[in-house]
Structures are given as structure tokens and as C-alpha cells.
Design an enzyme around this catalytic site. Sequence first.
Site, PDB file in Angstrom:
ATOM      1  CG  HIS A 164      -1.632   1.424   1.228  1.00  0.00           C
ATOM      2  ND1 HIS A 164      -3.051   1.397   1.259  1.00  0.00           N
ATOM      3  CD2 HIS A 164      -1.480   2.713   1.823  1.00  0.00           C
ATOM      4  CE1 HIS A 164      -3.681   2.552   1.355  1.00  0.00           C
ATOM      5  NE2 HIS A 164      -2.464   3.368   1.909  1.00  0.00           N
ATOM      6  CD  GLU A 165       1.775   3.735   3.896  1.00  0.00           C
ATOM      7  OE1 GLU A 165       2.319   4.724   3.165  1.00  0.00           O
ATOM      8  OE2 GLU A 165       0.804   3.417   4.317  1.00  0.00           O
ATOM      9  CG  HIS A 168       0.722   6.413  -0.874  1.00  0.00           C
ATOM     10  ND1 HIS A 168      -0.736   6.701  -1.459  1.00  0.00           N
ATOM     11  CD2 HIS A 168       0.198   5.673   0.186  1.00  0.00           C
ATOM     12  CE1 HIS A 168      -1.753   6.544  -0.678  1.00  0.00           C
ATOM     13  NE2 HIS A 168      -1.344   6.094   0.452  1.00  0.00           N
ATOM     14  CE1 TYR A 179      -3.479  10.045   0.017  1.00  0.00           C
ATOM     15  CE2 TYR A 179      -3.359  11.432   2.045  1.00  0.00           C
ATOM     16  CZ  TYR A 179      -3.529  10.244   1.327  1.00  0.00           C
ATOM     17  OH  TYR A 179      -3.576   9.185   2.305  1.00  0.00           O
ATOM     18  CD  GLU A 188      -4.935   6.037   1.296  1.00  0.00           C
ATOM     19  OE1 GLU A 188      -5.355   5.205   2.047  1.00  0.00           O
ATOM     20  OE2 GLU A 188      -3.831   6.617   1.733  1.00  0.00           O
ATOM     21  CG  ASP A 265      -9.159  11.008   5.969  1.00  0.00           C
ATOM     22  OD1 ASP A 265      -7.865  10.918   5.807  1.00  0.00           O
ATOM     23  OD2 ASP A 265      -9.792   9.885   5.474  1.00  0.00           O
ATOM     24  CG  HIS A 270      -7.455   7.311   4.833  1.00  0.00           C
ATOM     25  ND1 HIS A 270      -6.833   8.469   5.172  1.00  0.00           N
ATOM     26  CD2 HIS A 270      -6.205   6.629   4.532  1.00  0.00           C
ATOM     27  CE1 HIS A 270      -5.358   8.553   5.113  1.00  0.00           C
ATOM     28  NE2 HIS A 270      -5.143   7.252   4.702  1.00  0.00           N
TER      29      HIS A 270
HETATM   30 ZN    ZN Z   1      -2.305   5.573   2.175  1.00  0.00          ZN
END
Ligand code: ZN
Length: 402
Positions: A164-165, A168, A179, A188, A265, A270
Site C-alpha cells: 500500500h505504502e 503511494h 491527496y 488511497e 481526512d 481514507h
Molecule cells: Zn495510504
Amino acid sequence: MRQDTTRQCIIPPHVLERLLESDDAAIRSAAMTTLLTTARLRGEREVRASLVRLAATGQGRRTVFDCRKSTSLPMCSLARSEDGPPSADLSVNQAFDGLGSTRQFYQDVLERNSIDDRGMRLDGYVHRGVKYNNAFWNGQVMVFGDGDGIIFTDFTASLDVIAHELTHGVTEHTAGLDYHNQSGALNESMSDVMGVLVKQWSLQQTADQADWLIGADIFTPGIGADALRSLKAPGQAYDNKLLGKDPQPAHMRDYVQLPDTDDGDNGGVHINSGIPSKAFYLTAVEIGGYAWEAAGRIWYESLRASTATTEFQAFADTTFSKAGELYGIDSAEQQAVQAGWDGVGITVTAEPTTMRGSAAPTGTDSVGDVLRHLAEMSASIDALRRDLQGQAVGGGRPAPPA
Ligand SMILES: [Zn+2]
């Protein structure tokens, strides 16, 4: 620079904020430290991302550093390198393997050479801070906390979190999805999609065998949460006293309007990510077999064809075009994409398929074609009008339009 303020951590702020209300002082304290450090990191990320773009082509070599609870990355010491022996430390090896699996997935499945497609090196930092309840990509390196041991365990334990990271980073180097709001939720969602795909690929699971969960391995046993998010059932990853209820919607009718602020957020990046994530899940299950093959390829090519401001509708339309381009107009894959988005309340809007000849360009080019066609039509109308005017005044034929 396309990215501005970003907070690309695996644990969203609403979860940490909820933990601030815990009766347990240790939980409150770990959550507070995590929130404070996360906020500080945001400024650094933008600068780092721009430095990375200057780097030369490489082979995606991995290096893992041990921070021994320090929060200063330059203070962390080398723990394992690409050709070096395994460490005695489990976190070091897990991070090393997770970076390797993600790199290999991108290489073998999507023919992408590391995050930037230029063999960018992969550096991981483990044991960052004391009871740090997060993992993040800072635009240059991947950083892992140990978790507070009460709710979260070692973040290196989760391959989908690592993928996941790192995704990005891939998004940063392709569409650069802002974002914020819908483009942020797509950002996301793309990380969650690739997160589950890397895990499914490494376990060789088909779409119907997989759990479709993100972060199932980072909660301590007995916390009463399946995972952080579920692509199969957004909104149902957890529901307990400590964490509250998973706030993700799975359909456009439940889209959550939130302010584009830290507390909101960034417009629910998210949270509303549940909608496109569910569309991916529905598409993959409809196609059947391995989700990374057709569905993953379609989503990845659509990411590459997107821009910083792409929103849900445009992304859905792009996946539909890409499916037609890759697997054929009206193919089972393209129909699955359409059904997937239908299932979350988004109707793909593309030219009727019968309008397209086999040689007609698809995808982003089709918009250009329409515009060109309109320009030609308007030139013809102009010519016709001048023609008529010319006849009315008894003049000769005007020159044809250029
Ligand atoms: Zn993320």
C-alpha cells in the site's frame, strides 16, 4: 510539483483520534505521539519526492535500517542490504522481504521497474520511535513503527501494508493524484488495490479465495477487528468499542462529504476510497481467476492514463476504455468493469461501442477524436454558410477552409 500536503500513512487520522478517547492511558499516549509525529512529517515529504526524481536509474536495491526507537532517520543504522545476510531481527527481515515482494510484483506482473520505473532504490526503516502506531512512505523511504502492542503490532508484519505504502510512490510517479477529496480517495484506493494484489499474488490466491483485507496482520490478536479496511465489504472491517465502526461507504449514495482539512481526512480520502475499491473488487470477482491479471492490469493502465485531478467518474470511464483496448470491445473484461462500477452507483459514460471501428483509438485518445471531429464539422458548417452567403450575393465560391 503535483503533490502538496500529503499524509500517506496506513493508519488514518480518524482511527488515531478515536484512540485518544480510550480509557487506557497507554493507548492514549501512543496515539497522541503518533498523531503529532505524523503531522510533522507532512512537510518533509514534498521535498523528498522532488529529490527522488533526480536520481539515476538503478535496480531497486533494498536496504533496511534499524532505528532502535529513534525518530531521526539519519541516526538509524544499516541492518540489511540487498546482497547481505539475513538479520537476527525479525522486523528487519520482514521489511526486507515485503519490499522485495512488492518490487517483484511490479516487475513481473506490471513490468514496472521499482516505484519510479527507473529502478529506484527501496530503503526501509524499522523500529521507528517508541510504540509508533503507523507506517508511511515519505516520498523517498518506507518507515515502520513497532505499534503500541495493545492495538497494533509490528507494521512490518503486513505485506499489504508495505505494498500500500510503496504504491503511494508509484502513484506519485504516474498520475500524481492530488491527496484531497475524490482524487485523494482514488489515490488511497489505488494503494489498497495494489496492496491486496501483491498479497494475493504472493499467496497465489484467486479473487474468490482472497480475504480482500488491508492490515489484517497489524492488529493485535483479540482486538476484535478483522482489519483496517475491506475492499470486499467497505464499512465492515471493524466494529468495536475501542475503534468505533469502520466508516467506509461502499456506494455513491453513501458518499461522505467531509471538509478538505486534516480533521476531515483531506475530504475523506481514507473513507470514500471504499467506493472505487469496491468497484475493483466487484470487477475482479466478476472476471474471476487471479485479480492481478486482467483487473489489476486495467486499473494500473488507468492510473497511468490519469492526472492529478482525476475523479471517480473519469477514472471509471478510463478503466472502461482501457478494458476495451486491452481485452476487446464488449469483452467479458470490459463488461465486468462496467458492472463493477454499476455496483457502486457509477455509470460509465463512453461512446457507444458500435461507433468504434477496430482501428479507432480508444482511451484518452477518444476525447481528442471527438474534439477533432467537432472541429471538422464546425469547419464544414462555416464553409457551407460562406458558400450560401456567396451565392446570395452572387459571388464566386469561397476558398475551402484550411
Ligand atoms: Zn495510504
